[in-house]
Design a protein around this motif. Structure first.
Motif, mmCIF file in Angstrom:
data_model
loop_
_atom_site.group_PDB
_atom_site.id
_atom_site.type_symbol
_atom_site.label_atom_id
_atom_site.label_comp_id
_atom_site.label_asym_id
_atom_site.label_seq_id
_atom_site.Cartn_x
_atom_site.Cartn_y
_atom_site.Cartn_z
ATOM 1 N N ILE A 131 0.848 -1.205 0.000
ATOM 2 C CA ILE A 131 0.000 0.000 0.000
ATOM 3 C C ILE A 131 0.878 1.247 0.000
ATOM 4 O O ILE A 131 0.601 2.216 -0.707
ATOM 5 C CB ILE A 131 -0.947 -0.016 1.216
ATOM 6 C CG1 ILE A 131 -1.894 -1.209 1.138
ATOM 7 C CG2 ILE A 131 -1.747 1.265 1.298
ATOM 8 C CD1 ILE A 131 -2.722 -1.408 2.375
ATOM 9 N N SER A 173 -4.901 -1.374 10.846
ATOM 10 C CA SER A 173 -5.971 -2.241 10.367
ATOM 11 C C SER A 173 -5.407 -3.472 9.664
ATOM 12 O O SER A 173 -5.913 -4.581 9.827
ATOM 13 C CB SER A 173 -6.895 -1.476 9.428
ATOM 14 O OG SER A 173 -6.226 -1.171 8.241
ATOM 15 N N TYR B 141 -12.962 10.143 1.080
ATOM 16 C CA TYR B 141 -11.684 9.940 0.396
ATOM 17 C C TYR B 141 -11.818 10.251 -1.086
ATOM 18 O O TYR B 141 -10.995 10.937 -1.679
ATOM 19 C CB TYR B 141 -11.198 8.501 0.580
ATOM 20 C CG TYR B 141 -10.984 8.087 2.009
ATOM 21 C CD1 TYR B 141 -10.432 8.980 2.919
ATOM 22 C CD2 TYR B 141 -11.324 6.823 2.456
ATOM 23 C CE1 TYR B 141 -10.230 8.610 4.230
ATOM 24 C CE2 TYR B 141 -11.123 6.442 3.767
ATOM 25 C CZ TYR B 141 -10.575 7.336 4.649
ATOM 26 O OH TYR B 141 -10.369 6.969 5.939
ATOM 27 N N PRO B 165 -5.675 3.254 -1.570
ATOM 28 C CA PRO B 165 -4.939 2.968 -0.333
ATOM 29 C C PRO B 165 -5.661 3.442 0.916
ATOM 30 O O PRO B 165 -5.629 2.781 1.949
ATOM 31 C CB PRO B 165 -3.629 3.744 -0.514
ATOM 32 C CG PRO B 165 -3.468 3.880 -1.960
ATOM 33 C CD PRO B 165 -4.840 4.001 -2.529
ATOM 34 N N LEU B 166 -6.379 4.575 0.797
ATOM 35 C CA LEU B 166 -7.087 5.087 1.960
ATOM 36 C C LEU B 166 -8.301 4.229 2.312
ATOM 37 O O LEU B 166 -8.751 4.207 3.450
ATOM 38 C CB LEU B 166 -7.546 6.531 1.697
ATOM 39 C CG LEU B 166 -6.460 7.503 1.248
ATOM 40 C CD1 LEU B 166 -7.054 8.862 0.943
ATOM 41 C CD2 LEU B 166 -5.408 7.638 2.325
ATOM 42 N N ILE B 168 -8.529 0.987 2.254
ATOM 43 C CA ILE B 168 -8.248 -0.361 2.758
ATOM 44 C C ILE B 168 -8.780 -0.598 4.182
ATOM 45 O O ILE B 168 -9.441 -1.603 4.422
ATOM 46 C CB ILE B 168 -6.734 -0.632 2.695
ATOM 47 C CG1 ILE B 168 -6.239 -0.444 1.262
ATOM 48 C CG2 ILE B 168 -6.396 -1.992 3.245
ATOM 49 C CD1 ILE B 168 -6.269 -1.641 0.405
ATOM 50 N N PRO B 169 -8.511 0.324 5.143
ATOM 51 C CA PRO B 169 -9.013 0.046 6.498
ATOM 52 C C PRO B 169 -10.521 -0.137 6.551
ATOM 53 O O PRO B 169 -11.015 -1.052 7.215
ATOM 54 C CB PRO B 169 -8.593 1.288 7.294
ATOM 55 C CG PRO B 169 -7.459 1.850 6.560
ATOM 56 C CD PRO B 169 -7.721 1.568 5.122
ATOM 57 N N ILE B 172 -11.340 -3.583 5.314
ATOM 58 C CA ILE B 172 -10.956 -4.633 6.254
ATOM 59 C C ILE B 172 -11.953 -4.732 7.399
ATOM 60 O O ILE B 172 -12.475 -5.804 7.716
ATOM 61 C CB ILE B 172 -9.537 -4.368 6.799
ATOM 62 C CG1 ILE B 172 -8.513 -4.653 5.709
ATOM 63 C CG2 ILE B 172 -9.256 -5.225 8.012
ATOM 64 C CD1 ILE B 172 -7.106 -4.322 6.113
ATOM 65 N N PHE B 173 -12.238 -3.570 8.022
ATOM 66 C CA PHE B 173 -13.152 -3.612 9.164
ATOM 67 C C PHE B 173 -14.570 -3.922 8.710
ATOM 68 O O PHE B 173 -15.327 -4.571 9.440
ATOM 69 C CB PHE B 173 -13.093 -2.294 9.934
ATOM 70 C CG PHE B 173 -11.844 -2.152 10.738
ATOM 71 C CD1 PHE B 173 -11.571 -3.049 11.756
ATOM 72 C CD2 PHE B 173 -10.927 -1.157 10.477
ATOM 73 C CE1 PHE B 173 -10.407 -2.949 12.491
ATOM 74 C CE2 PHE B 173 -9.763 -1.044 11.204
ATOM 75 C CZ PHE B 173 -9.502 -1.941 12.216
ATOM 76 N N SER B 176 -14.718 -7.734 8.415
ATOM 77 C CA SER B 176 -14.649 -8.478 9.673
ATOM 78 C C SER B 176 -15.866 -8.158 10.545
ATOM 79 O O SER B 176 -16.261 -8.976 11.378
ATOM 80 C CB SER B 176 -13.349 -8.195 10.410
ATOM 81 O OG SER B 176 -13.218 -6.841 10.649
ATOM 82 N N PRO B 190 -15.137 -4.358 15.330
ATOM 83 C CA PRO B 190 -15.055 -3.871 13.949
ATOM 84 C C PRO B 190 -16.107 -2.825 13.614
ATOM 85 O O PRO B 190 -15.804 -1.852 12.917
ATOM 86 C CB PRO B 190 -15.268 -5.145 13.122
ATOM 87 C CG PRO B 190 -14.925 -6.245 14.009
ATOM 88 C CD PRO B 190 -15.242 -5.819 15.383
#
Lengths: 251, 220
Positions: A131, A173, B141, B165-166, B168-169, B172-173, B176, B190
């Motif tokens: 990333i 994360s 974003y 890239p911004l 991604i978090p 992911i959360f 999950s 999460p």
């Protein structure tokens, strides 16, 4: 020190002295470090000779992260005080930073192929470095596509700051998502087994060498950029100068 | 601010359904996934939440370029800047209208897709809540990247490069959260992380978007 250097002329003088010093130091440290890491330091008990990849891998990763912090800080300086030298600095850090990120990924992959039996795994650290590489490419493409330098500097500064705020979140994360394969900080975390001095000596030598190399690259790029800007300005001044016209009397 | 949002909504009403393009893309993406995975509902339902998130992220990535683009081209943005409105207010009202025009239709269409993938009611509900909590950050974003590239035509790929890239978090959360919904309901880490990321990105994103707008207005 920073305000003293903020003057481009003074910076040029400073760079004339410091640039070659860094170049010599980098060559010295890396040569000595390579000799230490390839011949002096022993093979590791479990990993054998493949541990020597560490002497390139860890310094690359360290430079990759340091370069981005420098980009973010100079982005902030450039956005708040609109200082052209800060733009030059951020821009100069981008390409070496991206290259070292790539180098860290490649060496890590090669190391992993020997010790983990896989070139690539979607592990937390690997993913977050991938990333980071994309963030570098995004930052560089802003400089590449925007013709107006002033606008490019301000937008690039903003993007760098937003990236810097998000990087810890991304790191957290991704680690939370999958953090199984890559080992944790071995040298700095308390209670970690640590590395013996026979491994640490070449590692620190290589880190010092890489840092000097990076500093030399950045300083050289900034000096070149300033020279280019001056040349462009002088060409502009010449073409805009009033033409000398002599009016002759008609015969 | 409300007036500005209403203006955007009215304009969208007259755009002969351009705001539905996102939903159309969502359906096309679902069709492609179903065909590519052999139309097997057991496979589809097990990865259904991930497919829904992907569908919505891709659909959003395609629609970010509009954002402030039209306002910048026809001079509305300059007029607003000259009025007494502050740039953060303009940014916030745009985010609100974009959410209503782009995100809300996608969220309404998402359960339909979930049903199409053969997902259970619980999974659909969990995915929907996660999307509801997570999409504001995605919108922020994308709008920020869109404003950064506002003067650069055909910045589509670059916009994606800056935005992904911004994101991604959130992704992911978001996934999950769906996983842990069956065990813990909606009170689990999460979901909280998703809400936190969205709040943080809206709070920091509005000034960032305003700063990018200011750069555009001052240097053009």
């Amino acid at each position: 020190m920073i305000t003293w250097l903020a003057n481009p002329l003074r910076f040029l003088k400073f760079a004339k002295v410091v640039g070659p010093v860094f170049a010599v130091l980098a060559a010295g440290f890396i040569a000595f470090g390579l000799w230490q890491s390839l011949f002096v330091s022993p093979a590791e008990m479990y990993q054998g000779d493949s541990v020597r990849i560490m002497y390139v891998h860890v310094p690359s990763a360290w430079i990759a992260m340091m370069a981005y912090s420098m980009i973010a800080v100079s982005g902030f300086i450039s956005y708040v005080w609109r200082h052209p030298l800060a733009d030059n600095l951020g821009r100069a850090c981008a390409l070496p930073g991206a290259v070292f990120t790539f180098l860290a990924l490649v060496t890590g992959s090669l190391w992993g192929s020997v010790t983990w039996m896989t070139y690539w795994e979607w592990d937390g650290r690997m993913t977050s470095f991938l990333i980071l590489l994309f963030i570098y490419i995004g930052y560089m493409s802003i400089w590449a596509v925007m013709e107006d330098r002033k606008r490019a500097a301000r937008i690039a500064g903003l993007v760098a700051m937003v990236g810097a705020i998000n990087l810890p979140i991304i790191k957290f994360s991704v680690d939370w998502w999958d953090d199984t394969l890559h080992q944790k900080a071995t040298i700095s975390s308390p209670g970690a087994p640590g590395l013996g001095p026979e491994f640490l000596t070449p590692l620190f030598l290589m880190m010092a060498g890489f840092t000097c190399l990076f500093a030399w690259m950045v300083i050289t790029t900034v000096v070149t950029d300033i020279a280019k800007a001056r040349k462009a300005a002088s060409v502009r001044a010449k073409t805009n100068a009033p033409a000398n016209v002599t009016i002759e009397a008609a015969p | 601010m409300i007036a500005l949002t209403l203006r955007d909504l009215k304009l969208a009403m007259h755009s002969s359904g351009a705001w539905l393009h996102g939903v159309l893309f969502l359906l096309i993406f679902a069709l492609l996934c179903a065909v590519a995975l052999g139309g097997d509902k057991t496979v589809l339902s097990s990865i259904g939440p991930a497919l829904l998130w992907l569908a919505i992220i891709f659909s959003l990535l395609l629609s970010f370029e509009k954002g402030f683009g039209d306002d910048a081209r026809d001079g509305t943005l300059e007029q607003l800047y000259l009025s007494k409105l502050s740039l953060p207010i303009i940014a916030a009202s745009k985010l609100l209208s974009q959410w209503i025009l782009i995100v809300l239709p996608l969220l309404l269409a998402a359960p339909l897709l979930g049903y199409g993938f053969g997902m259970g009611a619980d999974d659909i509900r969990a995915t929907l809540i996660a999307l509801l909590l997570g999409t504001p950050s995605l919108l922020v974003y994308g709008t920020f990247a869109g404003v950064c590239l506002i003067s650069y035509r055909s910045g589509g790929l670059l916009l994606i490069l800056l935005t992904v890239p911004l994101m991604i978090p959130t992704l992911i959360f978001g996934l999950s959260a769906v996983d842990s919904y069956a065990a813990d309901g909606i009170i689990n880490p999460p979901f909280k992380a998703l809400a936190g990321i969205s709040l943080l990105s809206v709070g920091l994103g509005i000034p960032a978007i305003a700063a990018a707008l200011k750069t555009h207005l001052e240097t053009s």
